[in-house]
Motif scaffolding. Structure first.
Motif, PDB file in Angstrom:
ATOM      1  N   GLU A  15     -10.337  42.702  27.566  1.00  0.00           N
ATOM      2  CA  GLU A  15     -10.746  41.646  28.499  1.00  0.00           C
ATOM      3  C   GLU A  15     -11.757  42.186  29.505  1.00  0.00           C
ATOM      4  N   GLU A  55     -15.511  40.824  30.113  1.00  0.00           N
ATOM      5  CA  GLU A  55     -16.038  40.383  31.414  1.00  0.00           C
ATOM      6  C   GLU A  55     -17.341  41.107  31.729  1.00  0.00           C
ATOM      7  N   MET A 103     -21.562  39.707  32.135  1.00  0.00           N
ATOM      8  CA  MET A 103     -22.377  39.729  33.349  1.00  0.00           C
ATOM      9  C   MET A 103     -23.825  40.048  33.018  1.00  0.00           C
ATOM     10  N   PHE A 134     -19.739  29.876  37.138  1.00  0.00           N
ATOM     11  CA  PHE A 134     -19.616  31.014  36.223  1.00  0.00           C
ATOM     12  C   PHE A 134     -19.629  30.593  34.752  1.00  0.00           C
ATOM     13  N   ILE A 153     -12.277  30.967  35.685  1.00  0.00           N
ATOM     14  CA  ILE A 153     -12.207  32.136  36.563  1.00  0.00           C
ATOM     15  C   ILE A 153     -10.787  32.218  37.115  1.00  0.00           C
ATOM     16  N   ASN A 202     -10.692  36.938  40.950  1.00  0.00           N
ATOM     17  CA  ASN A 202     -10.573  38.223  40.280  1.00  0.00           C
ATOM     18  C   ASN A 202     -11.944  38.907  40.335  1.00  0.00           C
ATOM     19  N   CYS A 203     -11.989  40.176  40.768  1.00  0.00           N
ATOM     20  CA  CYS A 203     -13.291  40.843  40.925  1.00  0.00           C
ATOM     21  C   CYS A 203     -13.987  40.978  39.564  1.00  0.00           C
ATOM     22  N   LEU A 204     -15.184  40.414  39.472  1.00  0.00           N
ATOM     23  CA  LEU A 204     -15.890  40.445  38.185  1.00  0.00           C
ATOM     24  C   LEU A 204     -16.729  41.709  38.035  1.00  0.00           C
ATOM     25  N   GLY A 244     -13.585  43.845  36.821  1.00  0.00           N
ATOM     26  CA  GLY A 244     -12.624  43.171  35.949  1.00  0.00           C
ATOM     27  C   GLY A 244     -11.207  43.217  36.510  1.00  0.00           C
ATOM     28  N   MET A 266     -20.867  38.264  42.780  1.00  0.00           N
ATOM     29  CA  MET A 266     -20.023  38.156  41.587  1.00  0.00           C
ATOM     30  C   MET A 266     -20.801  37.576  40.416  1.00  0.00           C
ATOM     31  N   LYS A 267     -21.635  36.564  40.712  1.00  0.00           N
ATOM     32  CA  LYS A 267     -22.364  35.914  39.621  1.00  0.00           C
ATOM     33  C   LYS A 267     -23.350  36.873  38.967  1.00  0.00           C
ATOM     34  N   GLY A 284     -23.380  40.295  39.370  1.00  0.00           N
ATOM     35  CA  GLY A 284     -22.907  41.670  39.202  1.00  0.00           C
ATOM     36  C   GLY A 284     -23.576  42.629  40.176  1.00  0.00           C
TER      37      GLY A 284
END
Ligand code: FA5
Length: 350
Positions: free
Chosen positions: A83, A87, A91, A244, A248, A269-271, A274, A325-326, A328
């Motif tokens: 996962e 993620e 990005m 996103f 999310i 959740n921090c992208l 992860g 977040m979007k 990275g």
């Protein structure tokens, strides 16, 4: 009984190899190890065994239980790692060392995210309001139920002008003006207040990877009869999945702000990592993104709205963090740096 136990071991092994979701793992755990599971069912029959057989079968059953538990744990770890990789792959690439493309102008990443949020909220019937960056103490604090000397002011030290006005610390500073602007339409014509107001905020604070002294927020309010927390959660989840383009993970925990009751902190959740923990999320795996809550009756009253008749929600989205977040972006300070090498990479859909 030995054969039955070995069959369970084999069946569990084969099932676990083919499973690839957390839900399937949980089903397997219940099926094989749960109170009503296959292993427990066999153990219940042990009373009928001879004194010699019992310890042998008991030992084998324990061995098989430990074996299945270990396989489930290994598979869970593998799914988690997959996962995280997924993620990270989702990005967009962002490389501060790429040479700038000076031929072509580009929008700042915060502008791109702000416009996207505006489009989403407009499509849900919200108006977009503009508000001053210089505000009064009344707008920024008193009309938000934060009187002079209230401890909540300590969190938001800012820059004061000689005339007593200040650079706004939060977009909530526009709430009172929005209520006064739209209250008549609400009360006389039954038009709900639905507004967002993005803006630049200032705080006198030490900077780090996720804190700047100048950053953007986007406030949103909705006031009508019978507005509840479910309305708030619906709008937040819709906005985040649109931004996103996928589901999310969010969590809601209690939070205190004098102008909402009850108040919450909505974290995502921090992208960047992860959820593993990194400097961008202060190693917690979660990023505080959007405090929110039901508007405090006193704040509605100061806006000329009767809290006995109307209720509403308010949220204060961290727009700068959303952009991080979007796209990275690991360090918030890159956004205000004016570094064309990094900023010219954002062209997106504008
Ligand atoms: C507020 O500013 C409240 N006005 C939000 C609110 C609105 C609560 C409506 C309830 C109802 P807070 O100080 O936590 O809350 O800031 C809100 C968000 O702004 C944070 O979650 C974070 O994403 C962002 N933020 C706050 N300080 C900074 C900073 N120094 N740098 C970057 N982003 C920040």
């Amino acid at each position: 009984m030995k054969t039955q136990l070995e069959k369970i071991r084999q069946a569990a092994k084969e099932a676990l190899e083919s499973f690839d979701t957390k839900e399937q793992l949980e089903e397997a755990r219940i099926k094989y190890l749960g109170k009503k599971g296959e292993l427990t069912a066999i153990l219940k029959q042990m009373g009928g065994l001879s004194a010699e057989e019992r310890p042998v079968i008991g030992q084998l059953a324990n061995e098989i239980r430990a074996d299945i538990e270990q396989k489930i744990a290994e598979k869970a770890e593998l799914l988690k790692q997959n996962e995280i990789k997924r993620e990270i792959n989702l990005m967009p690439d962002f490389d501060v060392s790429l040479p700038p493309d000076l031929e072509r102008g580009s929008y700042h990443p915060i502008t791109l995210v702000q416009r996207q949020c505006e489009r989403i909220f407009k499509s849900m019937g919200f108006t977009v309001e503009d508000y001053s960056e210089v505000v009064t103490d009344y707008e920024c604090f008193e009309a938000l139920n934060i009187p002079k000397h209230h401890p909540a002011r300590d969190m938001q030290d800012t820059y004061y002008l000689d005339n007593g006005q200040l650079l706004k610390t939060q977009t909530s500073a526009a709430q009172n003006a929005i209520y006064l602007k739209y209250k008549d339409a609400l009360i006389n014509d039954g038009v709900p207040i639905k507004a967002i107001f993005p803006g630049r905020c200032f705080r006198n604070e030490a900077t780090d990877a996720c804190h700047e002294n100048t950053f953007f927020q986007m406030e949103g309010v909705m006031v009508d009869k019978n507005i509840s927390i479910s309305n708030l959660i619906y709008f937040m989840k819709t906005m985040l999945s649109e931004v996103f383009q996928r589901d999310i993970k969010v969590r809601l925990r209690p939070g205190f702000f004098p102008f909402v009751e009850p108040g919450f902190e909505l974290d995502i959740n921090c992208l960047i990592c992860g959820g593993e923990g990194c400097p961008s999320c202060k190693h917690s795996g979660w990023l505080e993104l959007c405090p929110c809550g039901m508007i405090h009756p006193e704040v509605l009253r100061m806006g000329g709205i009767d809290p006995e008749e109307y209720t509403g929600f308010a949220f204060g989205l961290g727009l700068t963090r959303l952009a991080m977040m979007k796209y990275g972006i690991k360090d918030i300070r890159d956004l205000n740096s004016g570094n064309l090498k990094s900023l010219s990479q954002f062209t997106d859909d504008e």
